[in-house]
Design an enzyme around this catalytic site. Structure first.
Site, mmCIF file in Angstrom:
data_model
loop_
_atom_site.group_PDB
_atom_site.id
_atom_site.type_symbol
_atom_site.label_atom_id
_atom_site.label_comp_id
_atom_site.label_asym_id
_atom_site.label_seq_id
_atom_site.Cartn_x
_atom_site.Cartn_y
_atom_site.Cartn_z
ATOM 1 N N HIS A 17 18.133 2.935 10.216
ATOM 2 C CA HIS A 17 16.058 2.659 9.284
ATOM 3 C C HIS A 17 15.587 1.550 9.885
ATOM 4 C CE1 HIS A 17 13.976 1.816 4.753
ATOM 5 N NE2 HIS A 17 13.640 2.200 5.870
ATOM 6 N N ARG A 21 13.698 8.930 2.403
ATOM 7 C CA ARG A 21 14.177 7.537 1.363
ATOM 8 C C ARG A 21 15.973 9.080 1.623
ATOM 9 N NH1 ARG A 21 12.134 3.959 2.449
ATOM 10 N NH2 ARG A 21 11.546 2.734 1.144
HETATM 11 P P1 NDP Z 1 1.764 8.004 0.433
HETATM 12 O O1 NDP Z 1 2.241 7.269 -0.378
HETATM 13 O O2 NDP Z 1 0.999 7.420 1.609
HETATM 14 O O3 NDP Z 1 2.026 9.338 0.970
HETATM 15 C C1 NDP Z 1 2.931 10.361 -0.019
HETATM 16 C C2 NDP Z 1 2.547 11.525 0.410
HETATM 17 O O4 NDP Z 1 3.990 12.095 0.010
HETATM 18 C C3 NDP Z 1 0.805 11.523 -0.075
HETATM 19 O O5 NDP Z 1 0.318 12.841 0.773
HETATM 20 C C4 NDP Z 1 1.563 12.764 -1.354
HETATM 21 O O6 NDP Z 1 0.630 13.758 -2.187
HETATM 22 C C5 NDP Z 1 2.632 12.674 -1.002
HETATM 23 N N1 NDP Z 1 3.643 13.584 -2.534
HETATM 24 C C6 NDP Z 1 4.410 12.691 -3.432
HETATM 25 N N2 NDP Z 1 5.103 13.148 -4.442
HETATM 26 C C7 NDP Z 1 4.695 14.806 -3.948
HETATM 27 C C8 NDP Z 1 5.290 15.894 -4.394
HETATM 28 N N3 NDP Z 1 5.933 15.994 -5.725
HETATM 29 N N4 NDP Z 1 5.381 16.701 -4.127
HETATM 30 C C9 NDP Z 1 4.483 16.831 -2.999
HETATM 31 N N5 NDP Z 1 3.445 16.181 -2.221
HETATM 32 C C10 NDP Z 1 3.555 14.946 -3.155
HETATM 33 O O7 NDP Z 1 3.091 7.548 1.848
HETATM 34 P P2 NDP Z 1 3.257 6.876 3.299
HETATM 35 O O8 NDP Z 1 2.877 8.048 3.881
HETATM 36 O O9 NDP Z 1 2.880 5.039 3.495
HETATM 37 O O10 NDP Z 1 4.782 6.638 2.983
HETATM 38 C C11 NDP Z 1 5.961 7.482 2.638
HETATM 39 C C12 NDP Z 1 7.549 7.542 2.645
HETATM 40 O O11 NDP Z 1 7.647 6.444 3.792
HETATM 41 C C13 NDP Z 1 7.822 5.472 2.390
HETATM 42 O O12 NDP Z 1 7.331 5.487 0.749
HETATM 43 C C14 NDP Z 1 8.923 5.180 2.480
HETATM 44 O O13 NDP Z 1 9.756 6.042 1.957
HETATM 45 C C15 NDP Z 1 8.656 5.919 3.615
HETATM 46 N N6 NDP Z 1 9.022 5.187 4.863
HETATM 47 C C16 NDP Z 1 9.611 5.373 6.070
HETATM 48 C C17 NDP Z 1 9.864 4.046 6.863
HETATM 49 C C18 NDP Z 1 11.709 4.175 7.338
HETATM 50 O O14 NDP Z 1 10.987 3.184 8.801
HETATM 51 N N7 NDP Z 1 11.889 5.355 7.766
HETATM 52 C C19 NDP Z 1 8.977 2.978 7.503
HETATM 53 C C20 NDP Z 1 7.968 2.670 5.777
HETATM 54 C C21 NDP Z 1 8.144 4.028 4.746
HETATM 55 P P3 NDP Z 1 -0.711 13.260 -2.022
HETATM 56 O O15 NDP Z 1 -1.424 13.148 -0.756
HETATM 57 O O16 NDP Z 1 -1.196 14.622 -2.606
HETATM 58 O O17 NDP Z 1 -0.892 12.066 -3.011
HETATM 59 C C1 OXD Z 2 9.207 1.241 3.730
HETATM 60 C C2 OXD Z 2 9.988 0.683 5.268
HETATM 61 O O1 OXD Z 2 9.360 1.440 2.745
HETATM 62 O O2 OXD Z 2 10.794 0.432 5.275
HETATM 63 O O3 OXD Z 2 8.720 0.708 4.781
HETATM 64 O O4 OXD Z 2 10.725 2.459 4.780
#
Ligand code: NDP
Ligand code: OXD
Length: 306
Positions: free
Chosen positions: A269, A221
């Site tokens: 994006h 993000r």
């Molecule tokens: P998940 O919720 O599956 O994973 C999030 C990860 O981040 C987990 O491993 C979590 O740790 C870790 N995390 C969260 N907070 C912290 C913190 N404070 N310190 C350390 N680690 C932290 O999310 P996704 O993998 O599904 O997606 C990630 C992001 O990707 C989405 O939220 C979205 O913003 C972005 N995205 C972007 C897209 C694009 O096209 N550019 C498309 C899709 C998504 P733990 O496992 O220990 O909880």
């Molecule tokens: C998502 C994205 O969160 O498109 O899926 O960024």
């Protein structure tokens, strides 16, 4: 019982078509067309106008059209009892993994540099097995990316909130191990969710802990990144550049300094785009589950914010 599709700025047609296909009996409204707010129990949403959901007295579930939910959780007017779900989809993970690999290879082999240079000036490049990649966030997407990069031959380091054990990946968890993790990340990939804890995390203090000349990839993000700090760190050569797919303001305004920066690569994006046809079945499934008062799939922990 009705479903409300809310996606200002995104064409809802593909969602409505896929929903009708999957669940022919479903009563669907597209916001803001005229509808009875009392009837709506389930909403499918992307970047809704702030505050609208408090006007739906019987709303039980808001399903994000994507993997991220910050566009929902950041609205203080979403009542606590409403469940929030997100998309978890293999295709989304595969697309993200392929995209991050492409950005890394573009950087390492200077591909877009050669395209724009239009000169016969070959330069040396680093080998994959001697390159260390750090991934912030080892969730559905981060873990998928980590595995792909490991299989290609990179040395992969990952950081998450809780402990992880992923074959072949050097894992670190918690704020107390962030510095150690960063010291390895010659290429840093951000795949964290946006929460109050992770907002502005890509800042000067963090960049200074990376090896000199590191490259930053943000596919999570825009609000993770302090833009001015990135520019300063590139100027001082602490960073060699960045590949950015997400921005604080999207579309990125034409006058934004990133557009003309030779060391910042911009994509609009598109790292991994939800395919409505692919993910509507999990939403229809949740709609059924909600109707039968069963546990829902892919529910977000409201307290954690992801
Ligand atoms: P998940 O919720 O599956 O994973 C999030 C990860 O981040 C987990 O491993 C979590 O740790 C870790 N995390 C969260 N907070 C912290 C913190 N404070 N310190 C350390 N680690 C932290 O999310 P996704 O993998 O599904 O997606 C990630 C992001 O990707 C989405 O939220 C979205 O913003 C972005 N995205 C972007 C897209 C694009 O096209 N550019 C498309 C899709 C998504 P733990 O496992 O220990 O909880
Ligand atoms: C998502 C994205 O969160 O498109 O899926 O960024």
């Amino acid at each position: 019982m009705s479903v409300l599709v809310v996606s200002p700025g995104r064409n809802p047609e593909a969602w409505v078509k896929a929903l009708k296909n999957e669940h022919p009996g479903m009563n669907i409204y597209v916001y803001p067309e005229d509808h009875d707010k009392e009837e709506v129990e389930y909403a499918i949403s992307w970047k809704h106008p702030r505050g609208i959901f408090k006007n739906y007295p019987n709303l039980k579930v808001i399903a994000s059209m994507g993997a991220g939910v910050d566009h929902i959780t950041s609205d203080p007017d979403i009542p606590e009892n409403i469940k929030i779900t997100r998309v978890v989809d293999e295709q989304l993970t595969e697309d993200m993994s392929a995209f991050v690999l492409a950005l890394i290879m573009d950087k390492m082999r200077s591909i877009s540099h050669y395209y724009s240079q239009k000169n016969w000036e070959p330069t040396s490049y680093r080998s994959i097995e001697n390159t260390k990649i750090g991934i912030m966030g080892l969730g559905v997407l981060g873990k998928g990316v980590a595995k792909t990069l490991k299989n290609v031959g990179f040395n992969v380091y990952g950081w998450s909130k809780s402990t992880k054990d992923i074959d072949g990946i050097h894992t670190f968890c918690g704020d107390e191990n962030l510095t150690k993790f960063l010291s390895n990340a010659e290429i840093l990939v951000c795949l964290l969710p946006l929460t109050p804890e992770t907002e502005n995390i890509l800042n000067k203090e963090l960049f200074e802990k990376l090896p000199k000349g590191a490259h930053v990839i943000n596919v999570a993000r825009g609000e993770h990144l302090v833009e001015q700090d990135l520019l300063e760190m590139i100027d001082s050569e602490q960073l060699c550049g960045a590949s950015l797919d997400v921005f604080r303001k999207e579309p990125l305004p034409q006058e934004h300094p990133f557009w003309n920066h030779s060391k910042i690569k911009i994509t609009p994006h598109i790292a991994s785009v939800t395919n409505p046809k692919k993910v509507v079945p999990q939403m229809a499934d949740n709609f059924e589950r909600m109707s039968q008062e069963q546990d829902l799939l892919n529910v977000v922990e409201r307290k954690k914010g992801y």
